[in-house]
Enzyme design. Sequence first.
Site, PDB file in Angstrom:
ATOM      1  N   CYS A   8     -45.235 106.471 -53.378  1.00  0.00           N
ATOM      2  CA  CYS A   8     -46.584 107.140 -53.654  1.00  0.00           C
ATOM      3  C   CYS A   8     -47.629 106.489 -52.879  1.00  0.00           C
ATOM      4  O   CYS A   8     -47.096 105.664 -51.750  1.00  0.00           O
ATOM      5  CB  CYS A   8     -46.866 107.161 -55.024  1.00  0.00           C
ATOM      6  N   ARG A  14     -47.013 106.404 -59.785  1.00  0.00           N
ATOM      7  CA  ARG A  14     -46.027 107.367 -59.711  1.00  0.00           C
ATOM      8  C   ARG A  14     -44.768 106.731 -59.374  1.00  0.00           C
ATOM      9  O   ARG A  14     -43.742 107.057 -59.929  1.00  0.00           O
ATOM     10  CB  ARG A  14     -46.417 108.567 -58.710  1.00  0.00           C
ATOM     11  N   ASP A 136     -51.682 112.431 -58.768  1.00  0.00           N
ATOM     12  CA  ASP A 136     -52.065 111.127 -58.764  1.00  0.00           C
ATOM     13  C   ASP A 136     -52.830 111.167 -60.252  1.00  0.00           C
ATOM     14  O   ASP A 136     -53.827 111.773 -60.298  1.00  0.00           O
ATOM     15  CB  ASP A 136     -52.622 110.974 -57.705  1.00  0.00           C
TER      16      ASP A 136
HETATM   17  P1  4NP Z   1     -49.956 105.911 -57.307  1.00  0.00           P
HETATM   18  O1  4NP Z   1     -51.769 105.866 -57.823  1.00  0.00           O
HETATM   19  O2  4NP Z   1     -50.131 106.273 -55.797  1.00  0.00           O
HETATM   20  O3  4NP Z   1     -49.345 106.814 -57.810  1.00  0.00           O
HETATM   21  O4  4NP Z   1     -49.694 104.615 -57.474  1.00  0.00           O
HETATM   22  C1  4NP Z   1     -52.841 105.242 -57.060  1.00  0.00           C
HETATM   23  C2  4NP Z   1     -52.968 103.861 -57.366  1.00  0.00           C
HETATM   24  C3  4NP Z   1     -53.999 103.427 -56.754  1.00  0.00           C
HETATM   25  C4  4NP Z   1     -54.805 103.859 -55.978  1.00  0.00           C
HETATM   26  C5  4NP Z   1     -54.650 105.284 -55.820  1.00  0.00           C
HETATM   27  C6  4NP Z   1     -53.526 105.976 -56.446  1.00  0.00           C
HETATM   28  N1  4NP Z   1     -56.057 103.340 -55.401  1.00  0.00           N
HETATM   29  O5  4NP Z   1     -56.631 103.823 -54.791  1.00  0.00           O
HETATM   30  O6  4NP Z   1     -56.064 102.191 -55.639  1.00  0.00           O
END
Ligand code: 4NP
Length: 169
Positions: A8, A14, A136
């Site tokens: 992800c 995710r 997300d």
């Molecule tokens: P992930 O969610 O891609 O599902 O781990 C996110 C975690 C952190 C961030 C964006 C999405 N961030 O911008 O820090």
Amino acid sequence: MVTIYTVCLGNICRSPIAEAVLRQQLDGAGLGDQVEVQSAGTAGYHVGEDADRRTNRVLADHGYELNHSAQKFSAQMLRNADLVLVMDSSNYDDVKRLASLTESTTALSNEDKIKMFRSFEPDSSDSIAGDLEVPDPWYGNMSDFEHVLAICESSTPGVVDYVRTTLLS
Ligand code: 4NP
């Protein structure tokens, strides 16, 4: 040994959930010792960190185990993987960009090993409508994390079948 990455953006929401669900279902299918599952993020914002506390909570609430340290997905990982399961189309584009930088060391070309995780989901109304994104949950609440877990639980049996019938045969 078959090597699978779930991928992800941040590798704290995710893809760690997908990793924990996939590992548990592979263990349940008796394939756990033939498959290595890891997760990674296309961005390096959280490298070395534990998963988001809401990720840990939803997994613990549903009986999953996860020991996590976030890592950034690399061309080296792509090269050595058998299957890369991306959570959304922006992850897909980012991973695809790495494909031309390195030579695959496994049976499939780099391009062919990248798949939308949700393309393995059998009959969700979203996937029928062609929406293959795992949304997300970073700006969301616990119900968004529960929704991610439910998508992972319904997509993973198709991944386990693919591992058994294609990658291990
Ligand atoms: P992930 O969610 O891609 O599902 O781990 C996110 C975690 C952190 C961030 C964006 C999405 N961030 O911008 O820090």
